[in-house]
Design a protein around this motif. Structure first.
Motif, PDB file in Angstrom:
ATOM      1  N   GLU A   1      76.912 102.348  53.319  1.00 62.58           N
ATOM      2  CA  GLU A   1      76.991 102.525  51.869  1.00 62.58           C
ATOM      3  C   GLU A   1      75.608 102.450  51.237  1.00 62.58           C
ATOM      4  O   GLU A   1      75.252 103.234  50.362  1.00 62.58           O
ATOM      5  CB  GLU A   1      77.913 101.449  51.286  1.00 62.58           C
ATOM      6  CG  GLU A   1      78.354 101.718  49.864  1.00 62.58           C
ATOM      7  CD  GLU A   1      79.230 102.942  49.726  1.00 62.58           C
ATOM      8  OE1 GLU A   1      79.184 103.564  48.642  1.00 62.58           O
ATOM      9  OE2 GLU A   1      79.938 103.302  50.692  1.00 62.58           O
TER      10      GLU A   1
ATOM     11  N   LYS B   1      73.305 105.522  51.601  1.00 56.97           N
ATOM     12  CA  LYS B   1      73.560 106.678  50.733  1.00 56.97           C
ATOM     13  C   LYS B   1      72.525 106.770  49.615  1.00 56.97           C
ATOM     14  O   LYS B   1      72.346 107.828  49.019  1.00 56.97           O
ATOM     15  CB  LYS B   1      74.966 106.583  50.132  1.00 56.97           C
ATOM     16  CG  LYS B   1      76.089 106.724  51.152  1.00 56.97           C
ATOM     17  CD  LYS B   1      77.450 106.584  50.479  1.00 56.97           C
ATOM     18  CE  LYS B   1      78.580 106.707  51.494  1.00 56.97           C
ATOM     19  NZ  LYS B   1      79.905 106.547  50.853  1.00 56.97           N
ATOM     20  N   HIS B   2      71.847 105.647  49.323  1.00 57.61           N
ATOM     21  CA  HIS B   2      70.876 105.618  48.235  1.00 57.61           C
ATOM     22  C   HIS B   2      69.435 105.781  48.722  1.00 57.61           C
ATOM     23  O   HIS B   2      68.498 105.723  47.922  1.00 57.61           O
ATOM     24  CB  HIS B   2      71.009 104.290  47.476  1.00 57.61           C
ATOM     25  CG  HIS B   2      72.388 104.042  46.947  1.00 57.61           C
ATOM     26  ND1 HIS B   2      72.916 104.703  45.871  1.00 57.61           N
ATOM     27  CD2 HIS B   2      73.368 103.214  47.396  1.00 57.61           C
ATOM     28  CE1 HIS B   2      74.152 104.285  45.648  1.00 57.61           C
ATOM     29  NE2 HIS B   2      74.459 103.385  46.562  1.00 57.61           N
TER      30      HIS B   2
ATOM     31  N   ASP C   1      68.079  96.761  40.698  1.00 55.83           N
ATOM     32  CA  ASP C   1      69.265  97.620  40.710  1.00 55.83           C
ATOM     33  C   ASP C   1      69.900  97.642  42.096  1.00 55.83           C
ATOM     34  O   ASP C   1      71.129  97.579  42.245  1.00 55.83           O
ATOM     35  CB  ASP C   1      68.877  99.040  40.284  1.00 55.83           C
ATOM     36  CG  ASP C   1      70.083  99.953  40.167  1.00 55.83           C
ATOM     37  OD1 ASP C   1      71.035  99.596  39.471  1.00 55.83           O
ATOM     38  OD2 ASP C   1      70.064 101.033  40.790  1.00 55.83           O
ATOM     39  N   LEU C   2      69.037  97.704  43.134  1.00 59.24           N
ATOM     40  CA  LEU C   2      69.540  97.719  44.505  1.00 59.24           C
ATOM     41  C   LEU C   2      70.215  96.396  44.853  1.00 59.24           C
ATOM     42  O   LEU C   2      71.247  96.373  45.526  1.00 59.24           O
ATOM     43  CB  LEU C   2      68.395  98.001  45.483  1.00 59.24           C
ATOM     44  CG  LEU C   2      68.779  98.155  46.965  1.00 59.24           C
ATOM     45  CD1 LEU C   2      69.806  99.266  47.144  1.00 59.24           C
ATOM     46  CD2 LEU C   2      67.546  98.433  47.806  1.00 59.24           C
TER      47      LEU C   2
ATOM     48  N   LYS D   1      73.635  96.426  43.549  1.00 59.37           N
ATOM     49  CA  LYS D   1      74.513  97.284  44.350  1.00 59.37           C
ATOM     50  C   LYS D   1      74.891  96.600  45.658  1.00 59.37           C
ATOM     51  O   LYS D   1      76.037  96.672  46.102  1.00 59.37           O
ATOM     52  CB  LYS D   1      73.830  98.625  44.628  1.00 59.37           C
ATOM     53  CG  LYS D   1      73.686  99.509  43.398  1.00 59.37           C
ATOM     54  CD  LYS D   1      72.960 100.798  43.707  1.00 59.37           C
ATOM     55  CE  LYS D   1      72.829 101.674  42.471  1.00 59.37           C
ATOM     56  NZ  LYS D   1      72.067 102.914  42.726  1.00 59.37           N
TER      57      LYS D   1
END
Length: 219
Positions: free
Chosen positions: A12, A15-16, A84-85, A88
């Motif tokens: 997951e 994906k970034h 931000d990461l 997530k």
């Protein structure tokens, strides 16, 4: 206590982008480390960088010394990206590590009331039966019964499984290994295995899988 980063979580995050920054107390599972090499990722983890190139571990200070100092504006942007990461990662961890069943409950299943249904995902012509008797509605693991009548079932396990052979002849192929089991035997299959369940005659098996909600993490 460290937080484990599983394959599902790492996929997951990947994906970034291929550069992933993990908090210091996170721990990669062995399967997740293999995925780092498979996907060509670079993991910044505490004071080390785990690179996919030869599974090489480099101190972060060493990697920073080989690069020019970033501008204050770039540092500000990077801090925003990192925060931000982190959010997530936290969200993914919460979703992945939460129990399959919020309120597990004791359950008594009467064997004489269990009706084994034809398994709708069996290959055409294969007489395979399957019925769950414990699901994510009742617990954090799943349990049920399987039958094979001169039939086989190729399958990929996205979960851990243990099988108890109730009656008949049970065969299990895991990679190059072939297990032949009879009534009273137990076989264990680790998560991530490509298998073939089968019986040259007829067999009935009681299975337990973990976690109960494994299907939620399938790609």
């Amino acid at each position: 206590m460290g937080r484990f980063i599983s394959v599902a979580v790492l996929r997951e995050l990947a994906k970034h982008g291929k550069e992933i920054n993990l908090e210091k107390n996170c721990v990669l599972t062995p399967s997740a480390k293999d995925l780092v090499k498979e996907l060509g990722l670079t993991i910044t983890h505490g004071n080390q960088v785990l690179s996919s190139a030869g599974d090489k571990v480099i101190p972060v200070d060493q990697t920073l010394n080989t690069q020019p100092a970033p501008s204050p504006a770039l540092v500000h942007i990077q801090e925003g990206i990192d925060n931000d990461l982190k959010k997530k990662v936290q969200k993914i961890l919460e979703e992945t590590l939460k129990p399959a069943c919020p309120n597990p409950q004791a359950l008594h299943v009467r064997g004489d009331q269990v009706i084994i249904q034809p398994f709708d995902q069996a290959p055409p012509g294969q007489r395979v039966g399957l019925t769950d008797v414990v699901t994510a509605k009742e617990g954090n693991l799943c349990a049920g019964f399987m039958t094979f009548d001169h039939s086989e079932l190729p399958w990929f396990l996205n979960y851990d499984e243990a099988d108890y052979i109730i009656e008949g002849d049970f065969m299990l192929k895991v990679g190059d290994q072939v297990f032949r089991a009879k009534a009273g035997d137990v076989v264990y299959i680790p998560k991530g295995s490509q298998v073939v369940f089968s019986s040259p005659t007829f067999c009935k098996v009681f299975y337990v899988t973990y976690p109960a909600n494994w299907a939620d993490f399938c790609d």
